[in-house]
Scaffold this motif. Structure first.
Motif, PDB file in Angstrom:
ATOM      1  N   ASN A  21       0.846  -1.177   0.000  1.00  0.00           N
ATOM      2  CA  ASN A  21       0.000   0.000   0.000  1.00  0.00           C
ATOM      3  C   ASN A  21       0.889   1.237   0.000  1.00  0.00           C
ATOM      4  OD1 ASN A  21      -1.874   2.030   0.407  1.00  0.00           O
ATOM      5  ND2 ASN A  21      -2.292   1.469   2.547  1.00  0.00           N
ATOM      6  N   LEU A  22       0.999   1.886  -1.135  1.00  0.00           N
ATOM      7  CA  LEU A  22       1.903   3.035  -1.269  1.00  0.00           C
ATOM      8  C   LEU A  22       1.376   4.269  -0.561  1.00  0.00           C
ATOM      9  CD1 LEU A  22       2.992   2.626  -5.004  1.00  0.00           C
ATOM     10  CD2 LEU A  22       4.080   1.732  -2.933  1.00  0.00           C
ATOM     11  N   ASP A  23       0.093   4.230  -0.152  1.00  0.00           N
ATOM     12  CA  ASP A  23      -0.494   5.361   0.567  1.00  0.00           C
ATOM     13  C   ASP A  23      -0.452   5.169   2.080  1.00  0.00           C
ATOM     14  OD1 ASP A  23      -1.198   6.710  -1.786  1.00  0.00           O
ATOM     15  OD2 ASP A  23      -3.044   5.518  -1.985  1.00  0.00           O
ATOM     16  N   ALA A  24       0.233   4.124   2.533  1.00  0.00           N
ATOM     17  CA  ALA A  24       0.322   3.871   3.970  1.00  0.00           C
ATOM     18  C   ALA A  24       1.180   4.930   4.651  1.00  0.00           C
ATOM     19  CB  ALA A  24       0.912   2.478   4.215  1.00  0.00           C
ATOM     20  N   ASP A  25       1.131   4.941   5.970  1.00  0.00           N
ATOM     21  CA  ASP A  25       1.902   5.896   6.769  1.00  0.00           C
ATOM     22  C   ASP A  25       3.397   5.657   6.534  1.00  0.00           C
ATOM     23  OD1 ASP A  25       3.087   7.492   8.661  1.00  0.00           O
ATOM     24  OD2 ASP A  25       2.131   6.554  10.404  1.00  0.00           O
ATOM     25  N   SER A  26       4.068   6.651   6.010  1.00  0.00           N
ATOM     26  CA  SER A  26       5.489   6.491   5.672  1.00  0.00           C
ATOM     27  C   SER A  26       6.374   6.401   6.910  1.00  0.00           C
ATOM     28  CB  SER A  26       5.957   7.647   4.788  1.00  0.00           C
ATOM     29  OG  SER A  26       5.806   8.890   5.468  1.00  0.00           O
ATOM     30  N   ASP A  27       5.825   6.735   8.081  1.00  0.00           N
ATOM     31  CA  ASP A  27       6.606   6.636   9.326  1.00  0.00           C
ATOM     32  C   ASP A  27       6.480   5.263   9.978  1.00  0.00           C
ATOM     33  OD1 ASP A  27       7.549   9.266   9.210  1.00  0.00           O
ATOM     34  OD2 ASP A  27       5.754  10.056  10.202  1.00  0.00           O
ATOM     35  N   HIS A  28       5.623   4.411   9.434  1.00  0.00           N
ATOM     36  CA  HIS A  28       5.464   3.093  10.026  1.00  0.00           C
ATOM     37  C   HIS A  28       6.734   2.266   9.807  1.00  0.00           C
ATOM     38  CE1 HIS A  28       3.907  -0.978  10.762  1.00  0.00           C
ATOM     39  NE2 HIS A  28       2.994  -0.375  11.499  1.00  0.00           N
ATOM     40  N   PRO A  29       7.142   1.461  10.798  1.00  0.00           N
ATOM     41  CA  PRO A  29       8.403   0.702  10.675  1.00  0.00           C
ATOM     42  C   PRO A  29       8.463  -0.246   9.483  1.00  0.00           C
ATOM     43  CG  PRO A  29       7.601   0.661  12.942  1.00  0.00           C
ATOM     44  CD  PRO A  29       6.519   1.280  12.114  1.00  0.00           C
ATOM     45  N   LEU A  30       7.310  -0.628   8.930  1.00  0.00           N
ATOM     46  CA  LEU A  30       7.310  -1.566   7.808  1.00  0.00           C
ATOM     47  C   LEU A  30       7.270  -0.879   6.447  1.00  0.00           C
ATOM     48  CD1 LEU A  30       4.863  -4.284   9.204  1.00  0.00           C
ATOM     49  CD2 LEU A  30       7.348  -4.474   8.951  1.00  0.00           C
TER      50      LEU A  30
ATOM     51  N   GLN B  29      -1.109  -7.930   6.065  1.00  0.00           N
ATOM     52  CA  GLN B  29      -0.987  -6.788   6.971  1.00  0.00           C
ATOM     53  C   GLN B  29       0.324  -6.039   6.753  1.00  0.00           C
ATOM     54  OE1 GLN B  29      -2.538  -6.826  10.855  1.00  0.00           O
ATOM     55  NE2 GLN B  29      -3.517  -8.815  10.655  1.00  0.00           N
ATOM     56  N   ILE B  30       1.389  -6.762   6.430  1.00  0.00           N
ATOM     57  CA  ILE B  30       2.649  -6.093   6.109  1.00  0.00           C
ATOM     58  C   ILE B  30       2.462  -5.198   4.880  1.00  0.00           C
ATOM     59  CG2 ILE B  30       5.003  -6.479   5.246  1.00  0.00           C
ATOM     60  CD1 ILE B  30       4.978  -9.085   6.975  1.00  0.00           C
ATOM     61  N   ALA B  31       1.807  -5.734   3.858  1.00  0.00           N
ATOM     62  CA  ALA B  31       1.554  -4.954   2.638  1.00  0.00           C
ATOM     63  C   ALA B  31       0.665  -3.750   2.920  1.00  0.00           C
ATOM     64  CB  ALA B  31       0.925  -5.836   1.571  1.00  0.00           C
ATOM     65  N   ASP B  32      -0.337  -3.924   3.813  1.00  0.00           N
ATOM     66  CA  ASP B  32      -1.218  -2.804   4.167  1.00  0.00           C
ATOM     67  C   ASP B  32      -0.430  -1.643   4.751  1.00  0.00           C
ATOM     68  OD1 ASP B  32      -3.464  -4.092   3.300  1.00  0.00           O
ATOM     69  OD2 ASP B  32      -4.135  -4.750   5.280  1.00  0.00           O
ATOM     70  N   HIS B  33       0.691  -1.937   5.401  1.00  0.00           N
ATOM     71  CA  HIS B  33       1.525  -0.889   5.997  1.00  0.00           C
ATOM     72  C   HIS B  33       2.660  -0.460   5.073  1.00  0.00           C
ATOM     73  CE1 HIS B  33      -0.360  -0.745   9.947  1.00  0.00           C
ATOM     74  NE2 HIS B  33      -0.422  -2.060   9.928  1.00  0.00           N
ATOM     75  N   GLY B  34       2.580  -0.837   3.801  1.00  0.00           N
ATOM     76  CA  GLY B  34       3.542  -0.350   2.823  1.00  0.00           C
ATOM     77  C   GLY B  34       4.780  -1.189   2.679  1.00  0.00           C
ATOM     78  N   GLY B  35       4.783  -2.394   3.228  1.00  0.00           N
ATOM     79  CA  GLY B  35       5.931  -3.273   3.095  1.00  0.00           C
ATOM     80  C   GLY B  35       5.843  -4.140   1.850  1.00  0.00           C
ATOM     81  N   GLN B  36       6.980  -4.427   1.275  1.00  0.00           N
ATOM     82  CA  GLN B  36       7.044  -5.319   0.123  1.00  0.00           C
ATOM     83  C   GLN B  36       7.453  -6.699   0.611  1.00  0.00           C
ATOM     84  OE1 GLN B  36       6.515  -4.995  -3.503  1.00  0.00           O
ATOM     85  NE2 GLN B  36       6.546  -7.181  -2.992  1.00  0.00           N
ATOM     86  N   VAL B  37       6.581  -7.674   0.421  1.00  0.00           N
ATOM     87  CA  VAL B  37       6.830  -9.030   0.899  1.00  0.00           C
ATOM     88  C   VAL B  37       7.665  -9.793  -0.125  1.00  0.00           C
ATOM     89  CG1 VAL B  37       5.752 -11.225   1.537  1.00  0.00           C
ATOM     90  CG2 VAL B  37       4.724  -9.060   2.275  1.00  0.00           C
ATOM     91  N   GLY B  38       8.605 -10.582   0.380  1.00  0.00           N
ATOM     92  CA  GLY B  38       9.386 -11.463  -0.465  1.00  0.00           C
ATOM     93  C   GLY B  38       9.349 -12.878   0.071  1.00  0.00           C
TER      94      GLY B  38
END
Length: 480
Positions: free
Chosen positions: A369-378, A400-409
């Motif tokens: 999610n590119l619109d997630a909070d950019s200050d979130h640790p993920l 949930q990781i993706a929801d916070h803007g993380g890229q899963v591998g």
């Protein structure tokens, strides 16, 4: 019941407290003291520090008081609790009915921070024929590099850096624990945590890791409730200990928690009609004992398909399945606080995930999610998961990781910035790969599962803790 104090043994019965001096103390003039339970007005306990004496003061008669000293490692609180129970009319022996041949030592550790190896207190209680005969407690400084105290840990067990400032190091305390254990199987409530904590702390100290066998009172309690032998609202230590006949105790004091685990095992052995060793008690319930070695910790597992080595850990059936299969029988299985999404199975119908879901790697990687909070640790992290994240399946965590803007591998690559490690019996191939890349300067952060649950806000919803096999939910035991 008898409690060992400094230069004395104290017997507590329904009618009397009898303070018997040791032979040495008697030779120096100490005499036996008898205090009637009915004459006791109150008790006051001060537990010993790592280097100083503690006391139990018994106030009796109109204005008399008798003070009993306790050396470091001795359990002053146990004596005060026994006396108070006798004053309430609860015969001390009521919760100490024995089981012939049931010999073991119960163990508990408390930790300074999220790291499993940050042990700051150890408690051990020896049982013979299912009855307590001796107890020890050690405050210690955690291993070097693991000695920071987190506020959340301190809020739970009350032990601070100042409390252990003058205490011996963990390696010294662990050496005394190992001597105290001797050849005993050790028992703990959520033993996967305590055994892993001991192993990691020993490794962090550069100390030898002994080969030890262990069993789990949590596993036995879940089996007992799934079998209809007991009915409990949950499988937390205080809940099951109360069913086993224990009065309130100082939860998250290592010695008190160890004692409770031992009482539970002795009680459940009687409920199962068992007589004999702790090994045969657990094998009769179709469990294999766990083992602690320098190479790995093998958990307590169902015996039918238990693995024979850490590499086979995916093949066994975890004792948690008993609780799941118990369904709604005791209201604890398959549920999470508030029926949260994170605690449900994949279909969101309130059922727990299948046993393999928490380990298996899903097929579809969600987009961040590119619109997630950019200050979130993920946010903007490249995240890979490895190990067991039960009760959550990895697909749920990925989402949930993706929801916070993380890229899963799926794998650890040169793009990976964060590896999250769930429970496993040995270092996984992904961990090894991360270590290799870090040695080359990549800088991959490695988190325990608990830190991921924390940043996702799952810790209050029944997430498994760092310590292996309990959840912070209806069956939870916090890891500290």
């Amino acid at each position: 019941m008898t409690v060992t104090a400094h230069s004395a043994h104290v017997d507590v019965t329904a009618d009397q407290v009898i303070i018997r001096p040791t032979l040495l103390a008697a030779s120096l003039g100490a005499a036996e003291t008898v205090i009637a339970i009915g004459d006791i007005r109150s008790t006051e306990a001060e537990r010993p520090s790592a280097t100083g004496f503690g006391t139990v003061t018994i106030y009796h008669g109109d204005s008399e008081s008798t003070r009993i000293r306790f050396a470091p490692h001795q359990d002053a609180a146990a004596l005060a609790a026994l006396i108070d129970a006798a004053r309430r009319g609860e015969t001390p022996d009521d919760t100490a009915v024995g089981v012939t041949g049931l010999d073991f030592t119960a163990v508990d550790v408390e930790t300074a921070n999220w790291n499993w190896g940050s042990v700051c207190q150890i408690g051990a209680v020896r049982f013979r024929d299912g009855k307590e005969v001796e107890s020890r407690s050690w405050l210690c400084t955690p291993p070097p590099g693991l000695d920071g105290f987190d506020d959340i840990n301190v809020s739970i067990h009350g032990i601070t850096a100042d409390d252990v400032a003058d205490a011996p190091g963990f390696a010294h305390a662990a050496g005394e624990l190992i001597d105290f254990l001797g050849d005993d199987v050790f028992i703990a409530h959520n033993a996967q945590f305590d055994s892993t904590a001991l192993r990691q702390a020993l490794l962090a100290c550069g100390a030898d890791v002994p080969r030890l066998s262990f069993a789990c009172s949590l596993a036995l309690a879940r089996n007992a409730s799934a079998s209809g032998v007991i009915e409990v609202a949950n499988h937390k230590l205080p809940t099951v200990a109360k069913v086993a006949g224990m009065d309130a105790f100082q939860h998250h004091d290592a010695c008190a928690d160890a004692r409770a685990a031992g009482v539970i095992v002795s009680f459940l052995a009687r409920q199962f009609g068992h007589a004999g060793t702790v090994d045969t008690l657990f094998t009769a319930r179709e469990f294999t004992l766990g083992s602690l070695t320098a190479d790995a910790v093998m958990p307590v597992l169902r015996a039918k398909t238990a693995p024979t080595s850490p590499a086979d850990l995916g093949a066994g059936t975890d004792f948690r399945e008993d609780t799941r299969n118990a369904g709604a029988k005791n209201g604890a299985a398959g549920s999470r606080k508030g029926g949260s999404k994170a605690g449900r199975g994949k279909k969101g119908n309130g059922s727990a995930p299948a046993p393999w879901q928490s380990v298996a790697t899903p097929d579809t990687i969600p987009d961040p999610n590119l619109d997630a909070d950019s200050d979130h640790p993920l946010f903007s992290q490249h995240v890979t998961l490895t190990g067991d994240f039960e009760p959550y399946d990895k697909g749920e965590l990925w989402s949930q990781i993706a929801d916070h803007g993380g890229q899963v591998g799926k794998n650890v690559t040169k793009k990976t910035t964060l590896l999250v490690v769930g429970q496993w019996g040995k270092k996984t191939s992904k961990e090894k790969r991360a270590d290799e890349l870090n040695e080359k300067g990549q800088g991959i952060d490695i988190w325990p599962a608990s830190k991921l649950y924390d940043v996702l806000g799952l810790a209050e919803e029944g997430a498994p803790n760092d310590d292996g096999d309990a959840a912070w939910g209806p069956d939870a035991e916090p890891p500290f």
